[in-house]
Design a protein around this motif. Sequence first.
Motif, PDB file in Angstrom:
ATOM      1  N   TYR A  17      45.122  47.221  43.462  1.00 50.48           N
ATOM      2  CA  TYR A  17      45.905  48.304  42.878  1.00 50.48           C
ATOM      3  C   TYR A  17      46.463  49.193  43.979  1.00 50.48           C
ATOM      4  CZ  TYR A  17      44.132  46.688  38.488  1.00 50.48           C
ATOM      5  OH  TYR A  17      43.858  45.898  37.402  1.00 50.48           O
ATOM      6  N   CYS A  18      47.733  49.515  43.847  1.00 47.28           N
ATOM      7  CA  CYS A  18      48.431  50.318  44.840  1.00 47.28           C
ATOM      8  C   CYS A  18      49.422  51.209  44.103  1.00 47.28           C
ATOM      9  CB  CYS A  18      49.141  49.388  45.828  1.00 47.28           C
ATOM     10  SG  CYS A  18      50.074  50.246  47.079  1.00 47.28           S
ATOM     11  N   PRO A  19      49.067  52.444  43.822  1.00 47.86           N
ATOM     12  CA  PRO A  19      49.914  53.322  43.001  1.00 47.86           C
ATOM     13  C   PRO A  19      51.112  53.891  43.760  1.00 47.86           C
ATOM     14  CG  PRO A  19      47.956  54.495  43.702  1.00 47.86           C
ATOM     15  CD  PRO A  19      47.804  53.090  44.201  1.00 47.86           C
ATOM     16  N   LEU A  20      52.140  53.081  43.924  1.00 49.79           N
ATOM     17  CA  LEU A  20      53.336  53.501  44.646  1.00 49.79           C
ATOM     18  C   LEU A  20      54.277  54.289  43.756  1.00 49.79           C
ATOM     19  CD1 LEU A  20      54.315  50.214  46.520  1.00 49.79           C
ATOM     20  CD2 LEU A  20      53.047  52.152  47.422  1.00 49.79           C
ATOM     21  N   ALA A  33      52.185  50.654  50.755  1.00 49.32           N
ATOM     22  CA  ALA A  33      52.759  49.328  50.523  1.00 49.32           C
ATOM     23  C   ALA A  33      52.362  48.372  51.640  1.00 49.32           C
ATOM     24  CB  ALA A  33      54.276  49.417  50.416  1.00 49.32           C
ATOM     25  N   GLY A  34      52.389  48.855  52.873  1.00 55.10           N
ATOM     26  CA  GLY A  34      51.999  48.018  54.003  1.00 55.10           C
ATOM     27  C   GLY A  34      50.541  47.593  53.941  1.00 55.10           C
ATOM     28  N   ALA A  35      49.673  48.527  53.576  1.00 57.84           N
ATOM     29  CA  ALA A  35      48.240  48.201  53.463  1.00 57.84           C
ATOM     30  C   ALA A  35      48.008  47.184  52.349  1.00 57.84           C
ATOM     31  CB  ALA A  35      47.428  49.472  53.208  1.00 57.84           C
ATOM     32  N   ALA A  36      48.661  47.368  51.206  1.00 63.09           N
ATOM     33  CA  ALA A  36      48.520  46.406  50.109  1.00 63.09           C
ATOM     34  C   ALA A  36      49.071  45.040  50.520  1.00 63.09           C
ATOM     35  CB  ALA A  36      49.236  46.916  48.863  1.00 63.09           C
ATOM     36  N   SER A  61      56.542  46.075  43.296  1.00 63.27           N
ATOM     37  CA  SER A  61      55.979  44.754  43.596  1.00 63.27           C
ATOM     38  C   SER A  61      56.891  43.999  44.561  1.00 63.27           C
ATOM     39  CB  SER A  61      55.747  43.946  42.316  1.00 63.27           C
ATOM     40  OG  SER A  61      56.946  43.767  41.611  1.00 63.27           O
ATOM     41  N   GLY A  62      58.195  44.207  44.447  1.00 67.82           N
ATOM     42  CA  GLY A  62      59.132  43.572  45.378  1.00 67.82           C
ATOM     43  C   GLY A  62      58.916  44.038  46.800  1.00 67.82           C
ATOM     44  N   LEU A  63      58.676  45.339  46.987  1.00 69.46           N
ATOM     45  CA  LEU A  63      58.418  45.874  48.321  1.00 69.46           C
ATOM     46  C   LEU A  63      57.129  45.312  48.894  1.00 69.46           C
ATOM     47  CD1 LEU A  63      59.073  47.815  50.661  1.00 69.46           C
ATOM     48  CD2 LEU A  63      57.876  49.609  49.360  1.00 69.46           C
ATOM     49  N   VAL A  64      56.064  45.330  48.103  1.00 68.34           N
ATOM     50  CA  VAL A  64      54.777  44.806  48.585  1.00 68.34           C
ATOM     51  C   VAL A  64      54.905  43.317  48.909  1.00 68.34           C
ATOM     52  CG1 VAL A  64      52.373  44.330  47.958  1.00 68.34           C
ATOM     53  CG2 VAL A  64      53.384  46.570  47.449  1.00 68.34           C
TER      54      VAL A  64
END
Length: 108
Positions: A17-20, A33-36, A61-64
């Motif tokens: 989970y990454c709440p961007l 985003a980089g860490a995810a 999700s596209g960025l990650v």
Amino acid sequence: MEYQPPPGSFRGAKAIYCPLDDAHLDRLTLDMAGAAAKRVAERVKTGERVLVTCQQGRNRSGLVMALALYFLTGKPGASIVRQIKSKRHNALTNLEFARFVEALPPAG
């Protein structure tokens, strides 16, 4: 508030989970985003199944995924954006996200 299925909903895949916030591309968003993306890339390298998703499956999700592909392949960002859009044409419609990724040089 965005709905995400609870952990364990995707059998055989690990949820990260990454709440961007996709309103602005700031340092916090890039760091998260980089860490995810690094966690995604690490799992892919070990053969694990990974699902990268957000509410619409387009920008966060596209960025990650773009960053994960960059960490995995070292391809230039413009190539990665084309690859993602070839699979999901309406991905990375956030121009800030797309331009950031497109500017990534080949990893060397």
